[in-house]
Write a protein that holds these residues in place. Sequence first.
Motif, PDB file in Angstrom:
ATOM      1  N   LYS A 275     -23.645  61.611 -37.289  1.00  0.00           N
ATOM      2  CA  LYS A 275     -24.546  61.636 -36.137  1.00  0.00           C
ATOM      3  C   LYS A 275     -24.068  62.624 -35.082  1.00  0.00           C
ATOM      4  CE  LYS A 275     -27.520  58.589 -37.475  1.00  0.00           C
ATOM      5  NZ  LYS A 275     -28.851  59.049 -37.878  1.00  0.00           N
ATOM      6  N   VAL A 276     -25.017  63.183 -34.368  1.00  0.00           N
ATOM      7  CA  VAL A 276     -24.710  64.016 -33.206  1.00  0.00           C
ATOM      8  C   VAL A 276     -25.749  63.673 -32.149  1.00  0.00           C
ATOM      9  CG1 VAL A 276     -26.033  65.954 -34.138  1.00  0.00           C
ATOM     10  CG2 VAL A 276     -24.336  66.374 -32.383  1.00  0.00           C
ATOM     11  N   CYS A 277     -25.296  63.572 -30.898  1.00  0.00           N
ATOM     12  CA  CYS A 277     -26.191  63.105 -29.827  1.00  0.00           C
ATOM     13  C   CYS A 277     -26.941  64.279 -29.207  1.00  0.00           C
ATOM     14  CB  CYS A 277     -25.407  62.345 -28.763  1.00  0.00           C
ATOM     15  SG  CYS A 277     -24.462  63.433 -27.677  1.00  0.00           S
TER      16      CYS A 277
ATOM     17  N   THR B 181     -32.475  62.936 -28.532  1.00  0.00           N
ATOM     18  CA  THR B 181     -31.780  63.834 -29.454  1.00  0.00           C
ATOM     19  C   THR B 181     -32.785  64.568 -30.345  1.00  0.00           C
ATOM     20  OG1 THR B 181     -29.929  62.302 -29.461  1.00  0.00           O
ATOM     21  CG2 THR B 181     -29.999  63.915 -31.244  1.00  0.00           C
TER      22      THR B 181
ATOM     23  N   LEU C 260     -30.654  59.476 -33.677  1.00  0.00           N
ATOM     24  CA  LEU C 260     -29.316  58.937 -33.428  1.00  0.00           C
ATOM     25  C   LEU C 260     -29.174  57.524 -33.966  1.00  0.00           C
ATOM     26  CD1 LEU C 260     -26.775  59.992 -31.997  1.00  0.00           C
ATOM     27  CD2 LEU C 260     -27.505  58.760 -29.967  1.00  0.00           C
TER      28      LEU C 260
ATOM     29  N   ARG D 274     -26.057  69.425 -36.802  1.00  0.00           N
ATOM     30  CA  ARG D 274     -26.273  68.105 -37.405  1.00  0.00           C
ATOM     31  C   ARG D 274     -24.966  67.328 -37.329  1.00  0.00           C
ATOM     32  NH1 ARG D 274     -30.589  69.668 -37.257  1.00  0.00           N
ATOM     33  NH2 ARG D 274     -32.146  69.960 -38.870  1.00  0.00           N
TER      34      ARG D 274
ATOM     35  N   ALA E 103     -20.952  59.659 -31.729  1.00  0.00           N
ATOM     36  CA  ALA E 103     -22.415  59.626 -31.653  1.00  0.00           C
ATOM     37  C   ALA E 103     -23.002  58.544 -32.544  1.00  0.00           C
ATOM     38  CB  ALA E 103     -22.990  60.988 -32.027  1.00  0.00           C
TER      39      ALA E 103
ATOM     40  N   ARG F 112     -25.997  53.645 -33.394  1.00  0.00           N
ATOM     41  CA  ARG F 112     -26.521  53.210 -34.691  1.00  0.00           C
ATOM     42  C   ARG F 112     -25.703  52.040 -35.229  1.00  0.00           C
ATOM     43  NH1 ARG F 112     -24.912  56.841 -39.520  1.00  0.00           N
ATOM     44  NH2 ARG F 112     -22.952  55.884 -38.910  1.00  0.00           N
TER      45      ARG F 112
END
Lengths: 665, 713
Positions: free
Chosen positions: B41-43, A18, A629, B33, B180, B184
Amino acid sequence: MKQLGLAIDLKRCIGCKTCIVACRNFHELVNPSEAVPNQMPYYLHVESRWHGAYPSPALESWVVPCQHCPDPLCVPACPEGAIKKDPQTGIVRIDAELCNGCNAVPGQCGSEKTKSAPCAARCPAHMNVESYVRLAGNGRFKEALRVMKEDNPFPAICGRVCDHPCETECKRKDIDEAVAINFVKRHIADQDLKAETRYVPPIKAQRKEKVAVIGSGPAGLTAAYYLAREGYPVTVFEKASKPGGMLTLGIPAYRLPRDVIEAEIQVIRDMGVTIKTGVEVGKGTTVERLRKNGYKAFFFGIGTQKCKTLDVPGENLTGIYPALDYLRKVNLGEKAPLGKKVAVIGGGNAAIDGARCARRLGSPGTFILYRRSLKEMPARPEELEELEQEGIPIQTLTQPVRFIGEKGKVKAIDCVKMVLKGKDASGRRRPEPVPGSEFTIQVDGVIMALGQETDWACLTPDCACKLGDLGAMAVNPVTLQSDDADIFAGGDAVRGSSSVIEAIADGKQAAMSIDRYLKGEDLYAGRKTEWVPVENVQKEKYSPARRAVMPRLDPEKRLTGFAEVQLGLGEEQAQTEGQRCLGCSSACVQACPYGVIQFDGVKAKSHKCDLCVERVQFGEIPVCAATCLTDAIQFGELDLLRQKIAARGGEIVEALSRESILYVK
Amino acid sequence: MGTSKWVPTVCYQCKAECSILARVEDGKVKEIRGNPKSHGKVCVKGMSGPATQYNSDRLLYPLKRVGKRGEGKFERISWDEALDTITKKLKELKNRGEAHKLTASFFPHSITDPKWRFLNAYGGFINTALPHCDSAKIVAFLRTVGGVPNHHIPPAWFTMPKGGIMILAGRHAFGGLDNAAVPRDILDAKERGAKLVVLDPIFTPDAAKADQWIPIKPGGDTAFFLGMTQHIIAKNLYNKEFVDNWVRDGDFAKLKKWIADKTPEAMSKICGVEPAVIKKLAVECAKAPAVGVDSFKGIMLGQALDWGHAWNIFLAVTGNYDNPGGQPLPELTPMAPVAPGPGGPDLHELGFHRTGPNRTVFDKYGFIMEPTWYEAQAIRDDSLKVLITSECNPALTEMGQSGWQEAVTMKDSKGKYKLELLVSIELMHSETSKFADIVLPDKSYFERWELLYMPWWYNFGHGIALRQPVVEAPGECRHSNEVFIELGKRLAPEYFKFKDDLEYYDTQLAGLGLSVKKLQDMGGLWSPGTMGFYKYRAGGFGTPSKKVHLHWEDLAGAPAYQDWPRPGTAPEYEENVKEFPFILLSYRSIYHTGSGQWSHNNPHLRDSVSGMHENHLLINTATARKLGIADGDLVMVEAPNGGKVRIAARLSEGIRPDCVGMHHGFGSTIGRVATQGKGVSDNLLVPDAGATLQWQDVVAGEAHVSTRVRIGK
């Protein structure tokens, strides 16, 4: 200096990439309408490593940005001085104004510039030739020395005796003649001859594992140089009374003055390497004993000393010297009486060296006997030229069949004329005797220079490693590891008689393997084994210019002693010659060991990660850290990052964290 | 960056639809973003959005086919001509009493999607456009607890307590599709002391971070979980409080009796995992404060409904419903209905799987949409006459893709295509649009309005999100929702009295006291503020008994025999074992969405550095050695359906020796970028699902995506 950096958590990085795309977007590295896969620039890439086997494998992935090295190789490598490490932040940046893309023409160089220069691709040690030659062209000799010594601990020696295959590949030949790379190299490297201009590489770390190097020739000493730089205590064992192997014992001083050898070996001593002469491993001490004494790895760079023989009657008569024995005696100042008329048998460099020494030592009737024609002679053309200048004739297509003696001393050689037919295994034309062509030559002495093989007395039964055909040690071609995990070998001992630069290349590769072996790392991972040379070179900015001519000592003066024949280019001459370099590739791309520098063919400029300095100035963190990520990337001052890692119980993976990017487990 | 601003919207690079911020500079999308007001989150797919947006292959005008279907020859037409052609055909279909022979194939972003409204009003049907969606998971949960946790609803990993256990049963959670932020959140949970267990025949990136990788036989999940459940009950470690209060009366006693012989030893023979491993994890799960299970590929590689059933039994016996860390049971946000509401045709009478020769096979069919994978067969059966595809690519994604391509080109005795009209609404040409009669240029997710609520539970609790235009659409692009509203106004005007999509959304939002404008001002997100735990304690579960149904008595006996989970693996694995010794695992990664051009034709996602350039045949190193295959060797993979592909082998320590793996979604034949990537399509090897009903799930609508294969040189 404050050093900004990143900490990358291997427990969190899932290798999803990413950050790579986020970075491309922020830095506007691609035009999304035109971008083509596998041709897009990137400031970050992901590396990964498997351990173990099914059903219990393990896989680690991590991101590799510019490492913002404490002592970056790209900085000295840039001929324009366009790359600087910022003293405030430690960020390494390329100045877009100063970068001229190594003389590229914007919009016309495409991706060619990211390949290797043909000279570097061909050089066995893959020296960054383009960088040091162009640095010389810009008068930056100090940086040039630094760049050379990254890939070669013996540039002054190579500058005199290298067979320079780089010049064979030089693209300048498309315009006029190849750049005189070796002459330029020698000029730069001669800074190493004086203590005040010498470059002694800094030692990176302190390691406790002792390494033994057997043989102090170019392969062994190169391995010692790189291992010492990594911080290992290295001892070199040399059976002769002087270090240097073939450099000292095989090559005459008029080609390679003793003080040049001594100066470059001194650098290695200055780096903490111990050289023990007069110690023959295999007699007295053995590998097993050294293992017991705490040596954790071995490098065998023992060369080839046993001269091959002709297997004809009379070879044992006195007055007949194997070339290496003769040269060793000459080089050590011992007596080796030959008489007035001396036949040197062979066509390689050792034959030429033997003949030229004999000529200098009171044998005016020295000549060479060679069984093939001049065209097939393996000796370097410039040496043949000097041979001719010194009035030493070559009798070709002649093969001795018998040595005739009187009172046990050689006095004549029965020879036969040869004719060339077909081809042999080496691709050269095969000599065959002409029936009835026998004749006799009267001689006072003979030097036999028929090639050498290795004496493996050092391998005692406690070693598992095997010898292959032709008596060379069998090692892995990439890692140079033998069947004994702790024994590595390279140079002539593995290749058979070859060149100094090949020995240096092996020593460097073996040192890398030994370092990884001692750290328990994968010996193969990420090793560059393929060098793709640039094919289409831009010539727009160059017009024809003559190649530099090496000033030589007057032939009259040469024969009275062993003074150096090649006198070296002057500074102005070296600089002019350096300017002839076409800059086929990109010096910084070549220099970077992490492969992170990008070349923009449209703008004709190099570019790379700057830790998003324009964000950092406004208190933001770099894009990769902001978008990760899994929150695997932390940004900050290196010292603070170290404290944070310690506070969280993290462990820094030293094998990866070599520069200003920390990898944490 | 003077004219630069960050606009909140919703990603659609994949079906997870994460909240994002898009940076717009001088009218162009530059950066993406994760939205910090959501999970932040974004993948890599989402990051690659600008390259989808500005792809030079974007369709800009309506097109009509001028060559044969599949030739890909088109000419530009006006929107009026395109809509007139579609309207005319749909009128004709309706007039001859065959409105139900219209199917629209699209991803249902939200239950109030106006496309859905149109189909109900007109009398046609929808399928999910995902031939292997998780319908069986939905059916299993509906049957057991009366709720609909679809694939967007994994356990809320961010609520997983210390000591909890996270089981990914054939689920590549790090590859996307939930949110996404999931990778995490899983790694955070692990850091605070939860355990991560991955059951998968392939060593996924998730497995690389797991505490335990269990290389289970494909389809062995049912047996594995039954073995764990048996052990938990036998050792008296089950959650008595939950079972006594919340399992339907009598079900637990029936279960206890039925499961008695499903011992870890017996189940080990089916799933290929040592009994000791099953027992150890069973005891750990019984004692853990929470167990969260997620599955996706585990569903696709086996008997999906049986697995969904076993999964639910395990959750009930360990009491892991709607607890922190366990299986959430989402509620739907109450929106205001847009009156009058069309009823819609009866799926059980008129769906394309019900009107053909196989109608009795589908007797117990219980999913809420038509089975996408029956599309090709329905065309052959004359049960499907008009197909409108949107944001999907069945010509490449259908198992037995050549079967689909053949079906849409089949002609009747009069020489007319059996499928009378094929419309493709797309961002870019795809394998499917090459066959279409009309191709309509869609708006990208950066250009359109969309009100999203239903599956976005992980993101917003029971909330809603607004997708809003951040830049202008190029050319004459119109969003598929606008097209369907226009068709509604023409064909069922009584249900389409609102002006446009915005008015439609405003009406619905009024139920929450909101409007599109208000929602926009709020940053595009609304949530009740909590996802809520143990909601069943107030009012029970959604089943008729308000309790958990472990036994599905209506599926007892022939033909289903599925009142209890069948522990066996997929039937296609039991056939052709000798001739085809390997099981082919079709797998996915984070660089890929279905077979859509937005990921396939995206340079970042097809780049070796930032994505995946080609697929390989993943093969266990030891297996490869036995076969004399070296890394990079080209091998021939053949399947029982006659399909064969040539592909480079990639040796791996991370795959079962009796399986080989092939990344799904390659083999593109169109697109500036997509055709530069190498690789082959796995669907050439997988049998046409509609033509192999004996292997498919005809109760819950899951199609099998795998097959046995052999490897040759």
